[in-house]
Design a protein around this motif. Structure first.
Motif, PDB file in Angstrom:
ATOM      1  N   PRO A 159      47.243  -0.252  64.364  1.00  0.00           N
ATOM      2  CA  PRO A 159      48.345  -0.545  65.288  1.00  0.00           C
ATOM      3  C   PRO A 159      49.706  -0.466  64.587  1.00  0.00           C
ATOM      4  O   PRO A 159      49.843  -0.830  63.417  1.00  0.00           O
ATOM      5  N   GLU A 160      50.704   0.012  65.315  1.00  0.00           N
ATOM      6  CA  GLU A 160      52.043   0.164  64.752  1.00  0.00           C
ATOM      7  C   GLU A 160      52.577  -1.147  64.189  1.00  0.00           C
ATOM      8  O   GLU A 160      53.214  -1.166  63.138  1.00  0.00           O
ATOM      9  N   GLU A 161      52.327  -2.257  64.876  1.00  0.00           N
ATOM     10  CA  GLU A 161      52.830  -3.558  64.416  1.00  0.00           C
ATOM     11  C   GLU A 161      52.228  -3.927  63.058  1.00  0.00           C
ATOM     12  O   GLU A 161      52.909  -4.474  62.203  1.00  0.00           O
ATOM     13  N   LYS A 162      50.971  -3.595  62.856  1.00  0.00           N
ATOM     14  CA  LYS A 162      50.326  -3.888  61.569  1.00  0.00           C
ATOM     15  C   LYS A 162      50.956  -3.045  60.448  1.00  0.00           C
ATOM     16  O   LYS A 162      51.137  -3.511  59.329  1.00  0.00           O
ATOM     17  N   ILE A 163      51.318  -1.816  60.762  1.00  0.00           N
ATOM     18  CA  ILE A 163      51.984  -0.946  59.784  1.00  0.00           C
ATOM     19  C   ILE A 163      53.364  -1.508  59.464  1.00  0.00           C
ATOM     20  O   ILE A 163      53.761  -1.576  58.297  1.00  0.00           O
ATOM     21  N   ARG A 164      54.080  -1.933  60.498  1.00  0.00           N
ATOM     22  CA  ARG A 164      55.402  -2.525  60.274  1.00  0.00           C
ATOM     23  C   ARG A 164      55.293  -3.801  59.439  1.00  0.00           C
ATOM     24  O   ARG A 164      56.124  -4.054  58.566  1.00  0.00           O
ATOM     25  N   ASP A 165      54.281  -4.618  59.719  1.00  0.00           N
ATOM     26  CA  ASP A 165      54.059  -5.836  58.928  1.00  0.00           C
ATOM     27  C   ASP A 165      53.810  -5.485  57.465  1.00  0.00           C
ATOM     28  O   ASP A 165      54.332  -6.138  56.566  1.00  0.00           O
ATOM     29  N   ALA A 166      53.011  -4.454  57.233  1.00  0.00           N
ATOM     30  CA  ALA A 166      52.719  -4.027  55.861  1.00  0.00           C
ATOM     31  C   ALA A 166      53.994  -3.578  55.163  1.00  0.00           C
ATOM     32  O   ALA A 166      54.208  -3.885  53.985  1.00  0.00           O
ATOM     33  N   ALA A 167      54.855  -2.879  55.885  1.00  0.00           N
ATOM     34  CA  ALA A 167      56.126  -2.436  55.306  1.00  0.00           C
ATOM     35  C   ALA A 167      56.982  -3.641  54.943  1.00  0.00           C
ATOM     36  O   ALA A 167      57.611  -3.672  53.886  1.00  0.00           O
ATOM     37  N   ARG A 168      56.969  -4.667  55.799  1.00  0.00           N
ATOM     38  CA  ARG A 168      57.740  -5.883  55.497  1.00  0.00           C
ATOM     39  C   ARG A 168      57.154  -6.610  54.293  1.00  0.00           C
ATOM     40  O   ARG A 168      57.892  -7.095  53.442  1.00  0.00           O
ATOM     41  N   ILE A 169      55.839  -6.697  54.218  1.00  0.00           N
ATOM     42  CA  ILE A 169      55.177  -7.379  53.105  1.00  0.00           C
ATOM     43  C   ILE A 169      55.526  -6.715  51.786  1.00  0.00           C
ATOM     44  O   ILE A 169      55.719  -7.378  50.774  1.00  0.00           O
ATOM     45  N   THR A 170      55.613  -5.414  51.801  1.00  0.00           N
ATOM     46  CA  THR A 170      55.929  -4.678  50.574  1.00  0.00           C
ATOM     47  C   THR A 170      57.433  -4.501  50.411  1.00  0.00           C
ATOM     48  O   THR A 170      57.874  -3.668  49.633  1.00  0.00           O
TER      49      THR A 170
END
Length: 70
Positions: free
Chosen positions: A48-59
């Motif tokens: 899901p796009e939101e999970k990808i965005r979360d990963a980008a924020r985490i990193t």
């Protein structure tokens, strides 16, 4: 102590997910010869796009193979 173990496990899980997404973004980026969008990565991986965005924020948005949004 149990809460700290649980928090660490959740943190480790988030980091592992972010690393998996980073690897997939890198693979797709190399395949396409350019940075990829969140939408493209989501379509290609089923993540899901939101999970990808979360990963980008985490990193701290350091997924260099992922096109910046905004």
């Amino acid at each position: 102590m149990d809460n700290k173990k649980k928090e660490k496990s959740e943190g480790e899980k988030l980091a592992e997910n972010a690393n998996d997404i980073l690897e997939k973004a890198e693979e797709l980026s190399k395949e396409l010869g350019r940075k990829v969008t969140v939408e493209e990565l989501s379509e290609e991986t089923g993540i899901p796009e939101e999970k990808i965005r979360d990963a980008a924020r985490i990193t701290a948005d350091h997924i260099e193979f992922l096109e910046s949004e905004g």
